[in-house]
Design an enzyme around this catalytic site. Structure first.
Site, mmCIF file in Angstrom:
data_model
loop_
_atom_site.group_PDB
_atom_site.id
_atom_site.type_symbol
_atom_site.label_atom_id
_atom_site.label_comp_id
_atom_site.label_asym_id
_atom_site.label_seq_id
_atom_site.Cartn_x
_atom_site.Cartn_y
_atom_site.Cartn_z
ATOM 1 N N GLU A 177 -2.826 -11.674 -7.962
ATOM 2 C CA GLU A 177 -3.874 -11.373 -8.952
ATOM 3 C C GLU A 177 -3.539 -11.894 -10.349
ATOM 4 O OE1 GLU A 177 -4.934 -7.181 -8.746
ATOM 5 O OE2 GLU A 177 -5.815 -7.443 -6.769
ATOM 6 N N GLU A 296 -6.204 -8.092 0.354
ATOM 7 C CA GLU A 296 -6.327 -6.694 -0.079
ATOM 8 C C GLU A 296 -7.783 -6.289 0.088
ATOM 9 O OE1 GLU A 296 -4.609 -5.284 -3.751
ATOM 10 O OE2 GLU A 296 -3.037 -6.823 -3.664
HETATM 11 O O1 AHR Z 1 -3.283 -2.230 -3.745
HETATM 12 C C1 AHR Z 1 -3.186 -1.698 -5.023
HETATM 13 C C2 AHR Z 1 -3.234 -2.763 -6.110
HETATM 14 O O2 AHR Z 1 -4.509 -3.319 -6.158
HETATM 15 C C3 AHR Z 1 -2.324 -3.938 -5.925
HETATM 16 O O3 AHR Z 1 -1.051 -3.725 -6.420
HETATM 17 C C4 AHR Z 1 -3.003 -5.012 -6.729
HETATM 18 O O4 AHR Z 1 -2.755 -6.296 -6.236
HETATM 19 C C5 AHR Z 1 -4.468 -4.624 -6.698
HETATM 20 O O5 AHR Z 1 -5.005 -4.606 -7.972
#
Ligand code: AHR
Length: 506
Positions: A177, A296
């Site tokens: 990210e 994610e």
């Molecule tokens: O999964 C929780 C968080 O969400 C992770 O650390 C990040 O990559 C995202 O913003």
């Protein structure tokens, strides 16, 4: 009863193939965050702990889910992580301020321990490198430490730590990210693109067999989406195999109909990223396809307020411990359906996360491990959704919600497993009041019979599971039957379903 149902239709044909499903779409994620590692997978004093300190009860649940790959060690945490802190004798490992989540990291679990855990849990590891505070050098050294057989400084260091054989980690994330202002070492698209390209080049020189994931936007609401994808891929297109997508949804306004439609946003997100990748492909006159790593995804919002109360710099506090509701499980089912319908481009996906932190598996420190509501659609799709994704031709009545128009009540995905001679239909019925009666044309599956129809349903959208109290769990009394080349599926109001057919007659 019958006139109270809403009717829909679907055609499923052996020849309507989207793609072979890459099993890695059923991946997950463990970050050094909250109680994911400490108190989740690792708790040396727990009654079920093995000789390495890993909780066997958790390993058993991970194995039940058949998770093929787990992303590690972050997440936001990786952007300020020194991987060297987590290897070598445990008594020499430094305690550090972990800046992403403002906790104390003891480093008692690091790369080698995680590889041991992954082996015990029968899963592969997808490793992320720090492109926030660090860069090319730390990344290529970590890769040499993990994958080089021996005879060099870093590979021999691994051997001296007791790991004679290389870990041979195949899939690597080039940071996490990096567009996010919350990231330590946030980059502009140009800065990230250049750094990711140079890091990829060096990593491929160390080990040409690896696969690399270039960071996409942190979510589809980022102001720089999708120009971030276009600009970074200008640099990384030829060295990366995948671009990442991240997305979490919530139901803060308590609008269930709108919440269940949010997988349509995921659909748009995927479509836009594919279009952007293909635009860069055309611009570069490239022959190569860029694949998607949705590394994610989940529901995340329940714990936001309580997390603000946590004192900084504690060790493994209960962060991001969303307790999931029945309606969350339905959206999770639809998110999985959405990715399966894009299995020609989405090759990796990680439910974020796996244990305690926005997770299907929860633990009590020193106590039980238990299944959240979202465990179930993930379990059934992972276990039975292997094979070829078929393109269902759907005709369903629709509704409008606050943010979406023309939302189909029926949200399916279909998987054909030729080897096992199985056809599996996964379907969410988004109708909150009425069952859906779906005529499914399965004429190309002659000789198949219904083996089971699993249903996840509940009168209470907000029902949750708690330790020793499983209020939301599936039953196998789904109504579906075959009628002259037609499968009639009755999907109860507000439910998630799996119908499994198998060849019974030659
Ligand atoms: O999964 C929780 C968080 O969400 C992770 O650390 C990040 O990559 C995202 O913003």
């Amino acid at each position: 009863m019958v006139n109270e149902t809403v009717k829909a239709k679907m055609v499923v044909d052996k020849e309507f193939q989207i793609s072979e499903i890459d099993p890695r779409v059923y991946g997950s994620f463990i970050e050094h965050l909250g109680r994911a590692v400490y108190g989740g997978i690792f708790e040396p004093d727990h009654p079920t702990a093995d000789d390495k300190g890993f909780r066997q009860d958790v390993i058993d649940l991970v194995k039940e889910l058949q998770v093929p790959i787990v992303r590690y060690p972050g997440g936001n945490m990786v952007s300020a992580y020194n991987w060297e802190d987590g290897v070598g004798p445990k008594e020499d490992r430094p305690k550090r301020l972990e800046l992403a989540w403002r906790v104390t990291e003891t480093n008692q679990v690091g790369t080698n321990e995680f590889m041991d855990w992954a082996k015990a849990a029968n899963t592969d590891v997808m490793m992320a490198v720090n492109l926030g505070t660090r860069g090319i050098d730390a990344a290529r050294n970590l890769l040499e430490y993990c994958n080089h057989p021996g005879g060099t400084y870093w590979s021999d260091l691994r051997k001296s730590h007791g790991y004679t054989n290389p870990h041979n980690i195949k899939t690597w994330c080039l940071g996490n990210e990096m567009d996010g202002p919350w990231q330590v070492g946030q980059k502009t698209a140009h800065e990230y693109g250049r750094l990711a390209y140079e890091t990829a080049k060096a990593m491929r020189l160390v080990d040409p067999e690896i696969e690399l994931v270039s960071c996409g936007s942190s979510n589809s609401n980022m102001p720089t989406f999708p120009s971030w994808e276009a600009e970074t891929l200008e640099h990384t297109y030829e060295v990366a195999d995948y671009i990442s997508l991240h997305q979490y949804y919530g139901n803060r306004s308590g609008d269930t109909a709108n919440f269940l439609a949010k997988s349509m946003d995921m659909e748009n997100f995927i479509q836009t990223v594919i279009s952007t990748c293909d635009y860069i492909k055309a611009k570069k006159r490239s022959k190569k396809n860029m694949y998607l790593s949705f590394d994610e995804w989940n529901v995340w919002f329940h714990s936001n307020e309580q997390d603000k109360e946590i004192d900084p710099w504690t060790v493994a506090p209960p962060q991001l411990e969303d307790v999931y509701t029945f309606e969350d499980a339905l959206l999770v089912g639809s998110m999985l359906n959405t990715m399966l319908r894009h299995s020609d481009r989405v090759k990796v996906a990680c439910m974020a996360q796996l244990v305690n932190v926005i997770a299907p598996i929860m633990t009590e420190n020193g106590g039980a491990a238990w299944k959240q509501t979202i465990f179930y659609p993930y379990f059934y799709t992972s276990v039975y959704g292997r094979g070829v994704a078929l393109k269902p031709v759907v005709s369903s009545p629709r509704y409008d919600s606050k943010d979406f128009t023309d939302v189909p009540y029926l949200d399916p995905s279909v998987v054909y497993n030729e080897e096992k001679e199985e056809l599996v239909v996964f379907a969410t019925n988004r109708h909150l009041e009425k069952p859906l009666e779906v005529d499914i044309d399965v004429r190309s599956f002659e000789g198949y019979g219904v083996v089971e129809h699993i249903v996840l349903e509940n009168e209470d959208a907000k029902a949750v599971n708690l330790p020793g109290q499983e209020n939301v769990k599936p039953h196998a009394n789904g109504e579906s039957y075959l009628d002259d080349g037609k499968l009639v599926g009755i999907f109860p109001k507000f439910s998630w379903n799996m119908i499994r057919l198998k060849k019974v007659k030659a």
